[in-house]
Design a protein around this motif. Structure first.
Motif, PDB file in Angstrom:
ATOM      1  N   GLU A 175      31.435  68.356  45.302  1.00 35.52           N
ATOM      2  CA  GLU A 175      33.046  68.680  45.796  1.00 35.52           C
ATOM      3  C   GLU A 175      34.501  67.087  45.963  1.00 35.52           C
ATOM      4  OE1 GLU A 175      35.914  71.610  48.186  1.00 35.52           O
ATOM      5  OE2 GLU A 175      34.232  71.046  48.883  1.00 35.52           O
ATOM      6  N   PHE A 176      35.472  67.229  45.196  1.00 34.79           N
ATOM      7  CA  PHE A 176      36.842  66.689  44.644  1.00 34.79           C
ATOM      8  C   PHE A 176      37.918  67.271  45.753  1.00 34.79           C
ATOM      9  CE2 PHE A 176      34.417  64.756  41.800  1.00 34.79           C
ATOM     10  CZ  PHE A 176      33.720  63.556  41.990  1.00 34.79           C
ATOM     11  N   VAL A 177      38.017  67.098  46.946  1.00 35.80           N
ATOM     12  CA  VAL A 177      38.857  67.429  47.548  1.00 35.80           C
ATOM     13  C   VAL A 177      40.394  67.015  47.861  1.00 35.80           C
ATOM     14  CG1 VAL A 177      39.825  69.034  49.366  1.00 35.80           C
ATOM     15  CG2 VAL A 177      37.890  68.971  48.734  1.00 35.80           C
ATOM     16  N   GLU A 178      41.747  66.325  46.884  1.00 35.30           N
ATOM     17  CA  GLU A 178      42.529  66.429  46.688  1.00 35.30           C
ATOM     18  C   GLU A 178      43.495  66.158  48.142  1.00 35.30           C
ATOM     19  OE1 GLU A 178      45.615  66.614  43.345  1.00 35.30           O
ATOM     20  OE2 GLU A 178      44.748  69.166  43.773  1.00 35.30           O
ATOM     21  N   LYS A 179      44.102  64.622  48.724  1.00 34.76           N
ATOM     22  CA  LYS A 179      44.823  65.007  49.766  1.00 34.76           C
ATOM     23  C   LYS A 179      45.373  63.874  49.316  1.00 34.76           C
ATOM     24  CE  LYS A 179      41.580  66.739  52.647  1.00 34.76           C
ATOM     25  NZ  LYS A 179      41.894  67.615  53.412  1.00 34.76           N
ATOM     26  N   PRO A 180      47.012  63.425  50.423  1.00 31.72           N
ATOM     27  CA  PRO A 180      47.816  62.885  49.850  1.00 31.72           C
ATOM     28  C   PRO A 180      47.434  61.800  49.637  1.00 31.72           C
ATOM     29  CG  PRO A 180      49.014  64.326  51.870  1.00 31.72           C
ATOM     30  CD  PRO A 180      47.540  64.457  51.324  1.00 31.72           C
ATOM     31  N   GLY A 181      47.314  60.558  48.639  1.00 39.54           N
ATOM     32  CA  GLY A 181      47.243  59.469  48.809  1.00 39.54           C
ATOM     33  C   GLY A 181      45.568  59.257  49.021  1.00 39.54           C
ATOM     34  N   GLY A 182      44.833  60.167  48.738  1.00 43.65           N
ATOM     35  CA  GLY A 182      43.606  59.566  48.900  1.00 43.65           C
ATOM     36  C   GLY A 182      42.555  61.445  47.863  1.00 43.65           C
ATOM     37  N   ILE A 183      41.438  60.895  47.824  1.00 46.49           N
ATOM     38  CA  ILE A 183      40.529  62.157  47.872  1.00 46.49           C
ATOM     39  C   ILE A 183      39.678  62.213  48.626  1.00 46.49           C
ATOM     40  CG2 ILE A 183      39.208  62.394  46.134  1.00 46.49           C
ATOM     41  CD1 ILE A 183      40.971  61.393  43.933  1.00 46.49           C
ATOM     42  N   LEU A 184      39.018  63.327  49.353  1.00 48.38           N
ATOM     43  CA  LEU A 184      37.304  63.963  50.237  1.00 48.38           C
ATOM     44  C   LEU A 184      36.803  63.774  49.284  1.00 48.38           C
ATOM     45  CD1 LEU A 184      36.462  64.508  52.687  1.00 48.38           C
ATOM     46  CD2 LEU A 184      37.438  66.385  52.250  1.00 48.38           C
ATOM     47  N   VAL A 185      35.765  63.357  48.796  1.00 51.69           N
ATOM     48  CA  VAL A 185      34.433  63.897  48.496  1.00 51.69           C
ATOM     49  C   VAL A 185      33.590  64.169  49.015  1.00 51.69           C
ATOM     50  CG1 VAL A 185      33.573  62.462  46.792  1.00 51.69           C
ATOM     51  CG2 VAL A 185      35.225  61.436  46.811  1.00 51.69           C
ATOM     52  N   ARG A 186      32.692  65.266  48.720  1.00 58.13           N
ATOM     53  CA  ARG A 186      31.817  65.259  49.245  1.00 58.13           C
ATOM     54  C   ARG A 186      30.620  65.253  48.186  1.00 58.13           C
ATOM     55  NH1 ARG A 186      35.149  69.895  50.989  1.00 58.13           N
ATOM     56  NH2 ARG A 186      35.555  69.559  53.689  1.00 58.13           N
ATOM     57  N   TRP A 187      29.506  65.032  48.588  1.00 55.60           N
ATOM     58  CA  TRP A 187      27.845  64.976  48.600  1.00 55.60           C
ATOM     59  C   TRP A 187      27.237  66.040  49.205  1.00 55.60           C
ATOM     60  CZ3 TRP A 187      30.253  61.229  50.489  1.00 55.60           C
ATOM     61  CH2 TRP A 187      29.977  60.607  51.096  1.00 55.60           C
ATOM     62  N   CYS A 188      25.989  66.102  48.228  1.00 57.21           N
ATOM     63  CA  CYS A 188      24.499  66.958  48.886  1.00 57.21           C
ATOM     64  C   CYS A 188      23.604  66.670  48.473  1.00 57.21           C
ATOM     65  CB  CYS A 188      25.050  68.675  48.513  1.00 57.21           C
ATOM     66  SG  CYS A 188      24.709  69.164  46.484  1.00 57.21           S
ATOM     67  N   LYS A 189      21.941  66.643  48.772  1.00 55.12           N
ATOM     68  CA  LYS A 189      21.285  65.797  48.912  1.00 55.12           C
ATOM     69  C   LYS A 189      20.317  67.463  47.699  1.00 55.12           C
ATOM     70  CE  LYS A 189      17.737  67.125  51.789  1.00 55.12           C
ATOM     71  NZ  LYS A 189      16.031  67.163  52.339  1.00 55.12           N
ATOM     72  N   VAL A 190      19.931  66.598  46.602  1.00 59.35           N
ATOM     73  CA  VAL A 190      19.419  68.274  45.618  1.00 59.35           C
ATOM     74  C   VAL A 190      17.602  67.775  45.521  1.00 59.35           C
ATOM     75  CG1 VAL A 190      21.441  68.308  44.044  1.00 59.35           C
ATOM     76  CG2 VAL A 190      20.029  66.498  43.740  1.00 59.35           C
TER      77      VAL A 190
END
Length: 465
Positions: free
Chosen positions: A211-226
């Motif tokens: 997942e990518f979550v928009e933030k002011p001047g940034g991006i919150l990046v999430r990842w997971c184990k598959v």
């Protein structure tokens, strides 16, 4: 038909009112035709939409096929290059070890031969002396009788001086080196087992971006184990602008999300992540790169306030040694309800009860703190203030590395117009794994809010995002 004058007379054309009414069957047939036409048009549009969807899926299949082929080609190249490098390195190491052992043989040979050479010289000198003595003795024995006594006396003295009973010691074969090479055949077995287990081919990486979550001047990046069988120890996140050629590390650690800062708004960035298994040194294959962007402009502190020094991106404020005191506000009201506003304390100074971190409706010069009306804030001692009044609930004191977040949602009480109206914001302030939730009642609509901070003493450094 012609009239009396010979002119042609046409019968009058009946008007619509004089036409006979349509039969019910004709009307029903026309209605049925219209219905069939409408159904046909809908079917045609459905067929077009269906064709577009199928074409989109064909493009997806093409991309999937290309990904498989491209990744297979790349994997082949990586394997061939790796094993080629490995063979070259192994050959180099084996050659170096061979040279080291041969040099060791040379050293042992030279050091062992040296005393034997010295002994040989001594013995050869003795043999030469004995030869001379033999010739002289034989000459004395076989010589003239008149000179025989003198020669015999000289020979006897010389023989006594030479010490014919003194012989040099020659080492026995068991006392001198007998070189040999000791080569452990188990090395081949070990190498064989290691080589057969070296390297794996995975059909997909063990972790993927989620997942990518928009933030002011940034991006919150999430990842997971598959991969359920994979036990991760650390993750490694990289990013680059889509126009750049090389990825760069932005995070290494055990968390499964990371806030990537210094992101230019409305610019595409590519991200990829890999993991390191528990007890392993090597990293897993990279995930499939994915693109993310933010449309939110970065938060910035306003410039020009004497008591604060700002970073080049103006998202970090440092309380300097200036005696000037006041509230440092944001450059613009860039905080919107529904977002998360985050303050991260990079360094701390001496705390003061008037210190504040928070949001407000408007900038107001002359105040030394956000502990005032039309503002909510937290002090460095953890006290929470709403419109200048301290709440009963309190958060932990702010320390170096602390993160303070503000989350707000609108809960409207009455009609809101351009002239104003009563409404409230549901505010959540979190710090050090604790939070307080309250309603902030305002007398005017606020589509966006300013943020600010104030510190009485130098040394405090705050990052906002």
């Amino acid at each position: 038909m012609r009239g009396p004058s010979g002119t042609e007379v046409r019968p009058p054309r009946p008007n619509a009112a004089s036409l006979p009414p349509r039969l019910p069957m004709e009307a029903a047939a026309e209605a049925e035709v219209r219905l069939l036409l409408q159904e046909a048009r809908e079917s045609i549009e459905a067929a077009r939409s269906y064709r577009r969807e199928l074409q989109q899926r064909l493009r997806g299949l093409h991309q999937a096929r290309e990904q498989i082929k491209d990744s297979a080609t790349l994997t082949r190249d990586v394997l061939e290059q790796h094993f080629s490098d490995l063979k070259g390195t192994l050959k180099k190491l084996l050659d170096e070890r061979l040279m080291s052992l041969l040099q060791e043989v040379d050293v042992i040979e030279q050091e062992s031969i040296k005393p034997l050479d010295e002994c040989q010289k001594l013995i050869e000198h003795g043999v030469s002396t004995a030869d001379d003595l033999l010739r002289e003795g034989e000459s004395a024995v076989d010589g003239d009788v008149g000179q025989q006594n003198e020669k015999l006396c000289n020979f006897t003295k010389k023989a006594l001086h030479i010490q014919l009973d003194s012989l040099p010691e020659v080492p026995s074969l068991v006392d001198v080196p007998c070189l040999s090479a000791q080569l452990d055949d188990c090395l081949l077995t070990i190498l064989k087992n290691q080589i057969f287990r070296h390297g794996t081919v995975a059909s997909r990486p063990p972790v993927q971006l989620e997942e990518f979550v928009e933030k002011p001047g940034g991006i919150l990046v999430r990842w997971c184990k598959v991969d359920e069988d994979f036990i991760p120890q650390d993750y490694r996140l990289q990013y680059r602008k889509s126009s750049a050629s090389h990825f760069e590390d932005v995070y290494v650690g055990s968390e499964t999300e990371f806030m990537v800062l210094h992101i230019d708004p409305n610019v595409d960035y590519q991200f990829r992540v890999c993991a390191r298994g528990d007890g392993r040194q090597e990293w897993s294959p990279w995930s499939v790169p994915q693109s993310g962007r933010t449309s939110l402009v970065p938060h910035e502190w306003t410039t020009g306030l004497e008591g604060y020094s700002l970073s080049s991106r103006r998202n970090i404020a440092l309380r300097n040694d200036s005696q000037s005191c006041g509230v440092l506000y944001s450059k613009a009201p860039t905080y919107f309800c529904g977002q998360t506003l985050t303050f991260r304390i990079e360094t701390v100074g001496q705390p003061d009860r008037r210190d504040s971190l928070g949001v407000c409706v408007e900038q107001r010069n002359g105040d030394d703190s956000l502990q005032r009306d039309k503002a909510v804030c937290i002090s460095t001692n953890g006290a929470v203030f709403v419109n200048g009044k301290e709440m009963t609930n309190q958060l932990p004191a702010v320390t170096s590395g602390s993160t303070v977040t503000f989350d707000m949602e609108v809960v409207q009480l009455g009609p809101c117009s351009n002239e104003g109206g009563n409404f409230k914001l549901r505010v959540t302030i979190s710090s050090n794994n604790r939070e307080v939730v309250f309603d902030w009642v305002l007398d005017q609509c606020c589509g966006s809010l300013y943020f600010g901070c104030s510190f009485s003493y130098p040394g405090w450094k705050v990052l906002v995002f």
